[in-house]
Enzyme design. Structure first.
Site, PDB file in Angstrom:
ATOM      1  N   LYS A 238       0.844  -1.202   0.000  1.00  0.00           N
ATOM      2  CA  LYS A 238       0.000   0.000   0.000  1.00  0.00           C
ATOM      3  C   LYS A 238       0.884   1.258   0.000  1.00  0.00           C
ATOM      4  O   LYS A 238       0.627   2.211  -0.746  1.00  0.00           O
ATOM      5  CB  LYS A 238      -0.929  -0.010   1.226  1.00  0.00           C
ATOM      6  CG  LYS A 238      -2.016  -1.082   1.131  1.00  0.00           C
ATOM      7  CD  LYS A 238      -2.792  -1.289   2.431  1.00  0.00           C
ATOM      8  CE  LYS A 238      -3.793  -2.444   2.276  1.00  0.00           C
ATOM      9  NZ  LYS A 238      -4.548  -2.752   3.518  1.00  0.00           N
TER      10      LYS A 238
ATOM     11  N   GLN B  43      -4.387  -1.775   9.861  1.00  0.00           N
ATOM     12  CA  GLN B  43      -4.343  -3.071   9.192  1.00  0.00           C
ATOM     13  C   GLN B  43      -4.877  -4.168  10.102  1.00  0.00           C
ATOM     14  O   GLN B  43      -4.484  -4.280  11.263  1.00  0.00           O
ATOM     15  CB  GLN B  43      -2.896  -3.377   8.753  1.00  0.00           C
ATOM     16  CG  GLN B  43      -2.740  -4.620   7.895  1.00  0.00           C
ATOM     17  CD  GLN B  43      -3.426  -4.538   6.538  1.00  0.00           C
ATOM     18  OE1 GLN B  43      -3.586  -3.453   5.971  1.00  0.00           O
ATOM     19  NE2 GLN B  43      -3.835  -5.666   6.006  1.00  0.00           N
TER      20      GLN B  43
ATOM     21  N   ASP C 153     -10.971   2.564   4.600  1.00  0.00           N
ATOM     22  CA  ASP C 153     -11.296   1.136   4.552  1.00  0.00           C
ATOM     23  C   ASP C 153     -12.812   0.925   4.462  1.00  0.00           C
ATOM     24  O   ASP C 153     -13.263  -0.180   4.187  1.00  0.00           O
ATOM     25  CB  ASP C 153     -10.795   0.429   5.823  1.00  0.00           C
ATOM     26  CG  ASP C 153      -9.489  -0.319   5.597  1.00  0.00           C
ATOM     27  OD1 ASP C 153      -9.255  -0.758   4.451  1.00  0.00           O
ATOM     28  OD2 ASP C 153      -8.721  -0.463   6.559  1.00  0.00           O
TER      29      ASP C 153
HETATM   30  N1  GUN Z   1      -6.803  -7.070   6.340  1.00  0.00           N
HETATM   31  C1  GUN Z   1      -7.232  -7.781   5.274  1.00  0.00           C
HETATM   32  N2  GUN Z   1      -7.860  -6.990   4.381  1.00  0.00           N
HETATM   33  C2  GUN Z   1      -7.828  -5.734   4.905  1.00  0.00           C
HETATM   34  C3  GUN Z   1      -8.325  -4.468   4.445  1.00  0.00           C
HETATM   35  O1  GUN Z   1      -8.931  -4.323   3.379  1.00  0.00           O
HETATM   36  N3  GUN Z   1      -8.078  -3.414   5.278  1.00  0.00           N
HETATM   37  C4  GUN Z   1      -7.430  -3.550   6.472  1.00  0.00           C
HETATM   38  N4  GUN Z   1      -7.270  -2.466   7.210  1.00  0.00           N
HETATM   39  N5  GUN Z   1      -6.972  -4.700   6.921  1.00  0.00           N
HETATM   40  C5  GUN Z   1      -7.177  -5.788   6.128  1.00  0.00           C
END
Ligand code: GUN
Length: 292
Positions: A52, A96, A119
């Site tokens: 990211k 995350q 998110d």
């Molecule tokens: N863990 C797995 N997928 C995601 C996501 O889309 N966002 C976040 N913050 N954590 C994740």
């Protein structure tokens, strides 16, 4: 069988975002700024967050990575989020997942300002999504919609079976595929861990979205000829022949399922890349930039 190539679709979206950012920078605006909070050292989370951050650099966003030890308290994490919420130089914030079990992910999610919740996990954004009003949509479901859009997949009137009811993928996906829009307008069935025989449903499906995190779960005898299969799974399987010590496996037995499909996503190179494109698109919108 045609591959729904996440690299092709995500590159097209990221290129458009990069151009938009460059034009706005030339006009004197600051770049969109995403903050990622990472708790602990989970290998997969490290990889996702690094990717990211790298994507932010590639498209001209600013990014900041904030790390905490596994021992961080919920109160400390909440304090950090509250500070970010009021920082005018920050547009988007993600924490995350997974986070340690002594911290409530729901409480963390509810602390993030809905306007910076790129998110799309905050109840306000989830609620607005359900009501089909303007909201930030979770990155993976949004990425899947963008993938279907990129490849001009007709979804109207189709039977869509979703495997998995997680807050991050299955639940929002079921709402989005049922919405009165394109992609959408499907008849949706949501299967989960208490569904006795998911094959009964998947065998009828025109579109299958597998998001249960069980490698190779969807077998060829569970899929009808011509189905469209979207694989959200991305599990690490120990593999000594690889330098990393593991290989990635989706929820679909790709080798045997792919020949029956009209379209299928690869793993890696499918939904994972679209999740990042979805997150970047959300961050652009949170920064007040518009793009179609
Ligand atoms: N863990 C797995 N997928 C995601 C996501 O889309 N966002 C976040 N913050 N954590 C994740």
């Amino acid at each position: 069988m045609k591959l729904l190539d996440g690299k092709e679709a995500s590159s097209a979206i990221l290129n458009r975002i990069r151009e938009k950012v460059a034009a706005n920078l030339a006009g004197g605006l600051r770049p969109p700024h995403l903050v990622a909070v990472l708790v602990g050292n989970d290998g997969a989370s490290e990889t996702y967050v690094a990717s990211k951050v790298r994507t932010c650099e590639n498209i001209g966003f600013k990014s900041t990575l904030i790390r905490f030890e596994n021992s961080v308290t919920e109160a400390e994490l909440i304090k950090c989020i509250q500070k970010i919420n009021t920082d005018p130089e920050i547009d988007g914030l993600i924490v995350q997942s997974p986070i340690p079990s002594h911290i409530s992910f729901n409480r963390i999610t509810e602390t993030i300002s809905p306007a910076k919740d790129v998110d799309g996990f905050h109840p306000l954004n989830t609620g607005r999504m359900v009501q089909n009003s303007e909201s930030i949509i979770a990155a993976t479901p949004k990425g899947i919609l963008m993938l279907l859009e990129h490849f001009k997949i007709d979804t109207t009137g189709k039977l869509c079976v979703i495997l998995g009811r997680s807050n991050i993928v299955g639940m929002p996906m079921s709402v989005l595929m049922a919405r009165n829009s394109w992609p959408g307008n499907c008849t949706v069935t949501l299967c989960h861990s208490k569904t006795p025989d998911p094959g009964v449903f998947t065998r009828q499906a025109d579109i299958i979205i597998a998001a249960i995190g069980r490698p190779g779960f969807l077998k060829a005898d569970m899929v009808k000829e011509g189905a469209i299969v979207i694989d959200v799974g991305i599990s690490r399987i120990a593999d000594d022949s690889r330098k990393s010590g593991y290989r990635l496996s989706g929820d679909v037995d790709f080798e045997h399922v792919a020949p029956k499909c009209s379209y299928i996503t690869p793993v890696p190179g499918g939904v994972g890349l679209m999740t990042i494109a979805g997150l970047m698109h959300n961050t652009l919108i949170a920064a007040g930039y518009s793009i179609n």
